[in-house]
Design an enzyme around this catalytic site. Sequence first.
Site, short mmCIF file in Angstrom:
data_model
loop_
_atom_site.label_atom_id
_atom_site.label_comp_id
_atom_site.label_asym_id
_atom_site.label_seq_id
_atom_site.Cartn_x
_atom_site.Cartn_y
_atom_site.Cartn_z
CB VAL A 173 -28.99 -68.35 -7.21
CG1 VAL A 173 -30.16 -67.39 -7.35
CG2 VAL A 173 -28.26 -68.50 -8.54
NE ARG A 193 -30.35 -75.91 -21.60
CZ ARG A 193 -30.35 -74.72 -22.16
NH1 ARG A 193 -29.63 -74.49 -23.22
NH2 ARG A 193 -31.09 -73.75 -21.66
CB THR A 233 -35.60 -73.01 -9.73
OG1 THR A 233 -35.26 -72.87 -8.35
CG2 THR A 233 -35.08 -74.33 -10.27
CG ASN A 234 -32.96 -70.75 -15.17
OD1 ASN A 234 -33.89 -70.01 -15.48
ND2 ASN A 234 -31.72 -70.32 -15.03
CB VAL A 278 -37.25 -68.84 -14.38
CG1 VAL A 278 -37.24 -67.85 -15.52
CG2 VAL A 278 -37.94 -68.25 -13.17
CB SER A 309 -36.57 -63.85 -11.29
OG SER A 309 -36.01 -64.99 -11.92
CG ASP A 368 -33.32 -62.27 -19.36
OD1 ASP A 368 -33.11 -63.18 -20.18
OD2 ASP A 368 -33.66 -62.49 -18.17
NE ARG A 400 -27.06 -61.51 -17.61
CZ ARG A 400 -27.44 -62.75 -17.34
NH1 ARG A 400 -28.36 -63.34 -18.06
NH2 ARG A 400 -26.87 -63.43 -16.36
NE ARG A 444 -34.47 -51.36 -17.90
CZ ARG A 444 -35.43 -50.73 -17.24
NH1 ARG A 444 -35.11 -49.84 -16.32
NH2 ARG A 444 -36.69 -50.97 -17.48
CG HIS A 504 -36.87 -46.02 -18.14
ND1 HIS A 504 -37.43 -46.58 -17.00
CD2 HIS A 504 -36.23 -44.93 -17.74
CE1 HIS A 504 -37.11 -45.84 -15.95
NE2 HIS A 504 -36.39 -44.82 -16.38
CG HIS A 513 -34.50 -66.27 -17.79
ND1 HIS A 513 -33.57 -65.28 -17.90
CD2 HIS A 513 -33.89 -67.27 -17.11
CE1 HIS A 513 -32.45 -65.66 -17.31
NE2 HIS A 513 -32.62 -66.87 -16.83
CB THR A 541 -25.15 -66.01 -13.34
OG1 THR A 541 -26.46 -66.55 -13.16
CG2 THR A 541 -24.63 -66.41 -14.72
N1 LIG Z 1 -33.92 -67.04 -13.27
C1 LIG Z 1 -32.71 -66.54 -13.39
O1 LIG Z 1 -32.52 -65.44 -13.93
C2 LIG Z 1 -31.56 -67.37 -12.85
C3 LIG Z 1 -30.24 -66.85 -12.82
C4 LIG Z 1 -29.22 -67.63 -12.28
C5 LIG Z 1 -29.50 -68.94 -11.82
N2 LIG Z 1 -30.77 -69.38 -11.88
C6 LIG Z 1 -31.14 -70.74 -11.42
O2 LIG Z 1 -31.15 -70.78 -10.00
C7 LIG Z 1 -31.04 -72.14 -9.57
C8 LIG Z 1 -30.00 -72.26 -8.46
O3 LIG Z 1 -28.71 -71.99 -8.97
P1 LIG Z 1 -27.43 -72.14 -8.03
O4 LIG Z 1 -26.26 -71.74 -8.85
O5 LIG Z 1 -27.71 -71.46 -6.73
O6 LIG Z 1 -27.41 -73.73 -7.79
P2 LIG Z 1 -26.72 -74.49 -6.55
O7 LIG Z 1 -26.57 -75.91 -7.01
O8 LIG Z 1 -25.54 -73.75 -6.08
O9 LIG Z 1 -27.83 -74.42 -5.39
C9 LIG Z 1 -29.03 -75.13 -5.43
C10 LIG Z 1 -29.40 -75.50 -4.00
O10 LIG Z 1 -30.71 -76.09 -3.99
C11 LIG Z 1 -30.71 -77.04 -2.95
N3 LIG Z 1 -31.85 -77.95 -3.10
C12 LIG Z 1 -32.01 -78.97 -3.97
N4 LIG Z 1 -33.20 -79.56 -3.77
C13 LIG Z 1 -33.82 -78.89 -2.76
C14 LIG Z 1 -35.08 -79.04 -2.11
N5 LIG Z 1 -35.95 -79.98 -2.46
N6 LIG Z 1 -35.38 -78.16 -1.12
C15 LIG Z 1 -34.50 -77.19 -0.75
N7 LIG Z 1 -33.31 -77.01 -1.34
C16 LIG Z 1 -32.95 -77.86 -2.33
C17 LIG Z 1 -29.36 -77.72 -3.09
O11 LIG Z 1 -29.00 -78.42 -1.91
C18 LIG Z 1 -28.45 -76.53 -3.37
O12 LIG Z 1 -27.89 -76.00 -2.18
C19 LIG Z 1 -30.69 -72.94 -10.84
O13 LIG Z 1 -31.87 -73.54 -11.35
C20 LIG Z 1 -30.20 -71.86 -11.80
O14 LIG Z 1 -30.34 -72.23 -13.16
C21 LIG Z 1 -31.79 -68.64 -12.37
#
Ligand SMILES: NC(=O)c1ccc[n+]([C@@H]2O[C@H](COP(=O)([O-])OP(=O)(O)OC[C@H]3O[C@@H](n4cnc5c(N)ncnc54)[C@H](O)[C@@H]3O)[C@@H](O)[C@H]2O)c1
Length: 338
Positions: free
Chosen positions: A37, A112, A143-144, A146, A167, A172, A175, A177, A192, A199, A255
């Site tokens: 992400v 979870r 981060t989730n 979120v 975010s 959502d 998606r 729309r 709209h 989330h 994603t």
């Molecule tokens: N809010 C949304 O709509 C949405 C959508 C997609 C994913 N996400 C969330 O985004 C987050 C990241 O997903 P991802 O697929 O990139 O995961 P990922 O595992 O590929 O990347 C996470 C990164 O965080 C780093 N990390 C861990 N602890 C850390 C710290 N203390 N300081 C700095 N970096 C640190 C890890 O080394 C890793 O590189 C997840 O929580 C996922 O659920 C949210």
Amino acid sequence: MTPARPTMVDGTDGAPGGRAPSARPTAKVAVVGAGSVGATLAYAILTRGAAREVVLYDIDTAKVRAQALDLAHGIQFVPMAHVDGSDDVQACAAADVVVVTAGVKMKPGQTRIDLAAKTIALVRELMPQLVHVAPDAVYVMVTNPVDVVTYAALRYSGLPRAQVLGSGTVLDSSRFRYLIAQHVGVAVQNVHAYIAGEHGDTAVPLWTSATIGGVPLLDLEPLPGRESLTEPARQAIAHDVVHSAYEIIAGKGATNYAIGLAGSRIVEAIVNDEHRVMPVSSLLEDYRGIGGVCLSVPTMVDHDGAGQLLSTPMSEAEVTALRHSADTLRAAAVQFDL
Ligand SMILES: NC(=O)c1ccc[n+]([C@@H]2O[C@H](COP(=O)([O-])OP(=O)(O)OC[C@H]3O[C@@H](n4cnc5c(N)ncnc54)[C@H](O)[C@@H]3O)[C@@H](O)[C@H]2O)c1
């Protein structure tokens, strides 16, 4: 005392060409977490020309250097910007916007809830460090889970409400729309419509206020050759909004593209002081009687972060569903001692 600048991937002190940084009236965006992400979000920011300086910060030294180098090698093809990656939080110093995508990987046998507890602990450790180096930044949590993460970030940072947002349901809503546009047969840009609330599973589709070309969606005559938007069709769309992420994760493990674009769009709204209405997650104080919880409702996003919440029209059923979403999130926050 001026803190020492971190060593960057290019071996310099972080200033372009090794020189002292000049004052630029342009944005510095720090992306925390250089995983799928974070890296995609940085890529979206660069391709859209949303910042002049993009810094990735991750505890994984080799990965953050690799991601930053890969992005930096493409700079010739996008609007001018500087990219760096570091395992030192100091790299985020004086950022205008900090996007937090750092996440904990799920281990075999972990639930979870375990994962969420570890994530909240990460936020508790990370936020004070980030605020120490970038006290004036607007923080965008990705981060989730979120909404709970945003609530935790607000609490552990001690920052004002506007400065910490999530975010939320921006992804959502895009998606939503997309699925409406597919069903009705119009360009997605003409739809709209918002998803409010969590989330996640208790997300609330706001059908009442949805419009296409100014016509309320629920009054829209079907276009030639198209099905009308019946109750079962609406339920199928609402279901797909929540569950499509599971299909994507099952197919490719994460994603990243749509959240990268959505996150980049939030960054742009902040950096450019756009006053753009987006369903970001922020602390509600008394929104239709809901307070003490972070969730998404249409919100004005500007240079200061999450501003005015809009009183978007909602049916009674939609307000009831929003309250249920708030209760679920409040219960989750209590579970994590927030
Ligand atoms: N809010 C949304 O709509 C949405 C959508 C997609 C994913 N996400 C969330 O985004 C987050 C990241 O997903 P991802 O697929 O990139 O995961 P990922 O595992 O590929 O990347 C996470 C990164 O965080 C780093 N990390 C861990 N602890 C850390 C710290 N203390 N300081 C700095 N970096 C640190 C890890 O080394 C890793 O590189 C997840 O929580 C996922 O659920 C949210």
